[in-house]
Design an enzyme around this catalytic site. Sequence first.
Site, mmCIF file in Angstrom:
data_model
loop_
_atom_site.group_PDB
_atom_site.id
_atom_site.type_symbol
_atom_site.label_atom_id
_atom_site.label_comp_id
_atom_site.label_asym_id
_atom_site.label_seq_id
_atom_site.Cartn_x
_atom_site.Cartn_y
_atom_site.Cartn_z
ATOM 1 N N HIS A 219 0.585 -1.003 -0.175
ATOM 2 C CA HIS A 219 0.188 -0.421 -0.333
ATOM 3 C C HIS A 219 0.586 0.754 0.205
ATOM 4 O O HIS A 219 1.599 1.469 0.489
ATOM 5 C CB HIS A 219 -0.518 0.320 1.353
ATOM 6 C CG HIS A 219 -1.583 -1.135 0.964
ATOM 7 N ND1 HIS A 219 -3.589 -0.737 1.046
ATOM 8 C CD2 HIS A 219 -2.208 -2.493 0.962
ATOM 9 C CE1 HIS A 219 -3.885 -1.675 0.734
ATOM 10 N NE2 HIS A 219 -3.181 -2.748 1.010
ATOM 11 N N ARG B 146 -6.068 -10.435 -5.240
ATOM 12 C CA ARG B 146 -6.924 -10.347 -4.828
ATOM 13 C C ARG B 146 -7.252 -9.254 -5.631
ATOM 14 O O ARG B 146 -6.506 -9.069 -6.243
ATOM 15 C CB ARG B 146 -6.643 -8.742 -4.167
ATOM 16 C CG ARG B 146 -7.145 -8.741 -3.248
ATOM 17 C CD ARG B 146 -7.649 -7.572 -1.876
ATOM 18 N NE ARG B 146 -6.303 -6.419 -2.041
ATOM 19 C CZ ARG B 146 -6.743 -4.933 -1.201
ATOM 20 N NH1 ARG B 146 -8.894 -5.119 -0.661
ATOM 21 N NH2 ARG B 146 -6.245 -3.618 -1.689
ATOM 22 N N ASP C 72 -11.796 0.794 5.217
ATOM 23 C CA ASP C 72 -12.841 0.810 4.320
ATOM 24 C C ASP C 72 -13.919 1.422 5.291
ATOM 25 O O ASP C 72 -14.588 2.812 5.234
ATOM 26 C CB ASP C 72 -13.076 0.668 3.132
ATOM 27 C CG ASP C 72 -12.502 0.973 2.346
ATOM 28 O OD1 ASP C 72 -12.138 1.889 1.667
ATOM 29 O OD2 ASP C 72 -11.540 -0.407 1.604
ATOM 30 N N ARG D 77 -5.313 -4.747 8.982
ATOM 31 C CA ARG D 77 -4.853 -3.612 9.363
ATOM 32 C C ARG D 77 -3.612 -2.377 8.551
ATOM 33 O O ARG D 77 -3.453 -3.257 7.838
ATOM 34 C CB ARG D 77 -4.464 -4.415 11.069
ATOM 35 C CG ARG D 77 -5.435 -5.090 12.337
ATOM 36 C CD ARG D 77 -4.838 -5.434 12.337
ATOM 37 N NE ARG D 77 -4.301 -5.012 13.877
ATOM 38 C CZ ARG D 77 -3.096 -4.457 14.433
ATOM 39 N NH1 ARG D 77 -2.020 -4.528 13.792
ATOM 40 N NH2 ARG D 77 -3.219 -3.064 15.506
ATOM 41 N N GLU E 69 -15.547 -5.385 4.279
ATOM 42 C CA GLU E 69 -14.614 -4.023 3.925
ATOM 43 C C GLU E 69 -15.580 -2.462 4.971
ATOM 44 O O GLU E 69 -15.658 -1.949 5.661
ATOM 45 C CB GLU E 69 -14.158 -3.298 3.159
ATOM 46 C CG GLU E 69 -12.806 -4.636 1.985
ATOM 47 C CD GLU E 69 -12.825 -3.705 0.789
ATOM 48 O OE1 GLU E 69 -11.644 -2.744 1.556
ATOM 49 O OE2 GLU E 69 -13.351 -3.978 -0.252
ATOM 50 N N ARG F 111 -9.005 6.383 -1.609
ATOM 51 C CA ARG F 111 -8.557 5.221 -0.859
ATOM 52 C C ARG F 111 -8.782 5.435 0.650
ATOM 53 O O ARG F 111 -8.571 6.629 1.212
ATOM 54 C CB ARG F 111 -7.573 4.908 -2.058
ATOM 55 C CG ARG F 111 -7.618 4.079 -3.231
ATOM 56 C CD ARG F 111 -6.153 3.502 -3.373
ATOM 57 N NE ARG F 111 -6.651 2.923 -4.593
ATOM 58 C CZ ARG F 111 -7.292 1.904 -5.026
ATOM 59 N NH1 ARG F 111 -7.674 0.947 -3.986
ATOM 60 N NH2 ARG F 111 -7.440 1.584 -6.449
#
Length: 923
Positions: A147, A421, A582, A620, A542, A754
């Site tokens: 990320h 994913r 989210d 997390r 989410e 995001r």
Amino acid sequence: MNAPTEDKDLPLREDIRLLGRLLGDTLRAQEGDAAFDIVEGIRQSAIRFRRDQDADARRELEAALDDLSSDQSIQVVRAFSYFSHLANIAEDQHHIRRSRAHRIAGSKPRQGSLARALEQARAAGFEPTTIMRFFDEALVCPVLTAHPTEVQRRSTFSSQMAIARLLDERSRIALTPEELSANNEDLRRAVLTLWQTRMLRRAKLSVTDEIVNGLSYYDYTFLTELPRLYGMLEDELGALGLTRTDLASGPVELPCFLRIGSWIGGDRDGNPFVTAEVLKSALRLQSMRALGFYLDEVHQLGSELPIAEGLVEVSPELTALAARSPDNSPHRAGEPYRRALTGIYARLAATAEALDQFESERAPLGSAPAYTAAGELAGELDVLHRSLGNHGSGLLARGRLRRLRRAVAVFGFHLASLDLRQNSDVHERTVAELLSAAGACADYRALDEEARIALLVEELATARPLASAFIAYSEETTSELAILRSARELQGRYGLAALENVVISKNDAVSDILEVALLLKEAGLLRQAGELMDANIVPLFETIADLQRCPAIMDRLLALPLYRKLLKARGMVQEVMLGYSDSNKDGGFLTSGWELYRAEIALVEVFRKHGVRLRLFHGRGGSVGRGGGPSFDAILAQPGGAVQGQIRITEQGEVIASKYSNPEVGRRNLEILAAATLEATLLAQPAAAPRPEYLAAMAELSQLAYRAYRHLVYETPGFERYFWESTVISEIAELNIGSRPASRKQSAAIADLRAIPWVFSWAQCRLMLPGWYGFGAAARSWLEARGDAGLAMLREMHRDWPFFRTLLSNMDMVLAKSDIAIASRYADLVKDAALRDAIFPRIRAEWQASIDMLLAITGRQELLQDNPLLKRSIRNRFPYLDPLNHLQIELLQRHRSGEGSERVRRGIHLCINGIAAGLRNSG
């Protein structure tokens, strides 16, 4: 007369002063006395502003910053940014130093250690067989993700690691004057190198760059320290008498319950750059790292085992292994272990060439067949292990050979299991196109949920494929099929463990899961009508609404006979991923935490009813606003039954660097995860379940906090504009810190943003809003209706309920890192004064209310009263962090007024880097 109390923090202060002095000397030498004087003057002004927070101090600081040219601004930013990095190094080394002192002193095992967890389990009356059964069935897996929250370049990181090694050298051994002089010079050289290294990337990271960055942590920590941790644990078990006697001789070796996972190179959700070719490249690079490590270790092992035939009696299988070696050197004719190892090396070299077209650094002594699987390599290393034990040389087997055997068992030829994913919307479109093209359903997307389930179950029960090589599919469908077919191919090459999980983002229906099962069938990953399935299907829930629906979705899914058949192929274990990021952006900190907790309670009951084992995967982030906080406390705060010996947790962004760049710290963090999982599984008592009135209170607090949060973020006119103008979100989107875009769509809407840049932005302006907003209003409203009795209950919940206590502890940390005075300066960036005056006072009031309510409930007098380590850290670092915020504001004003040059833009990005380093959690 009492002996003076030891000042345990003195070495830390000395290290910070040393590094600060070296940085100052470097600044003088490289930029001149004038630059040094400017930096020092701004530091003093910022300290006064922080201490007094009055108008005079603010004007003084603003005047100093206004006078800076673009070049001077960059010098100041770099100086304060690098001090933040250096302070981080000093703190990390101090933690290592204190940990070592604790162990050297022979103190009782600390919380979070496996030794303490095992002692507690024994004290609680657990039999050795029960404890060993835990390890047989356990799975603890930190999963590295890419990320976009890690802002450091590897080049600066390498310089920082060199500085850390030099500080460590000073603290571990007594240096002679000559050695100390050399160490000082090396430190000066390292700081100079750091100063002359570019902080920012000039090009955006590619997925391959992210893969390579992630692999560096295997070199730093995982490949060496994970085997070492297993060895320590096995020795602890032996010391406590916790060994089984089902082997012919010697204590049993633990199964590989602690492993590393990865999303880097397999996470396609919102990232169009992750393709089938990138997936193949990711596994190849991973495999090269594992095989390269094995080759080096086998080479080193050869020099450590020059055991002569005439002095010991080796086993017949070792003799046979040595005989198969291509090593014909007369110098090693009577050294069977070395000959066996040269044969193993030759086979490894052939394997590296066959799997990855990777040529070993040292040429083998002859040709040998490649291994067909990692199990073959493990078997040959076991031959050495058994032979050494047979002739009384077990001590030799406990060194490098033991660690290598464990590394091969854990990492195989694939290094880490790589998750796939993708978003459920993509799966839906892909399945709809396949069904339509095959004539099975003209408009799948028009079907209701029950009709979709019926159709998908019917298709899964047949052996007929839907996809055809003679049909031209859309680019998206072609890409999805290519990815899954590549996964099947890669499993054949590297083993099934290379790709074990397929994660479904935005999962909100049973059909989302069945669609993935159908796509697995198309790729050959699900065969024989579900009798064989080579990957786990992992739904990710989410949003707040998804979390509320997930128990019913899983109940419906697990009731399907066909899906139970699929689960039987996976050992009747179903993994469910819960998204913290989210849900927080959707409903706020308190509601997110509560809905996650409620979902876990409900899932435990649903899975118990269906006789299926639940494994939770916690998504997390690094910051509290994305589910971060101490891992040990977070695991123990899970509801009873939620941790059934198995857990996976994402490790993201700068958290990976802080946890795993130092081998000693890395091993400790891996141990904490394992210890917490053991305690949460074996020691969680049914009596510790929260009382019904606690749950009712939390439900009402959540509703009140949700209302306050949504009212501000989603219902306040102009809030989106306020957010974009009062934070650095626009500038963050320009930073080259990740391969994914900041928003899911070309939109300024917060709903489309995001969660990572959302939290990152609030951290940069020192509000940390996602980590606390709504709590103050909720607690105050709840207490107004209940008075002293309500406060007594909340205090009782804090004392007796780990979930509530951890929630407030994390909020305590966030609020302590916030700074409302600095945040007020960011609010001034909002052009519309009426909008600013309508929103910031609300934020300020809620910030103060959250602090007041937190202190009232905990009974503390100030923030971080029970966390002296973080309090000390803030005291040491924030006087050097604050100037970065003030200068960032000044540069933003120039940039947004149209006066900004490329150097101003660069200065803003440098500030982002330095602030992220100082806060130690950028998203």
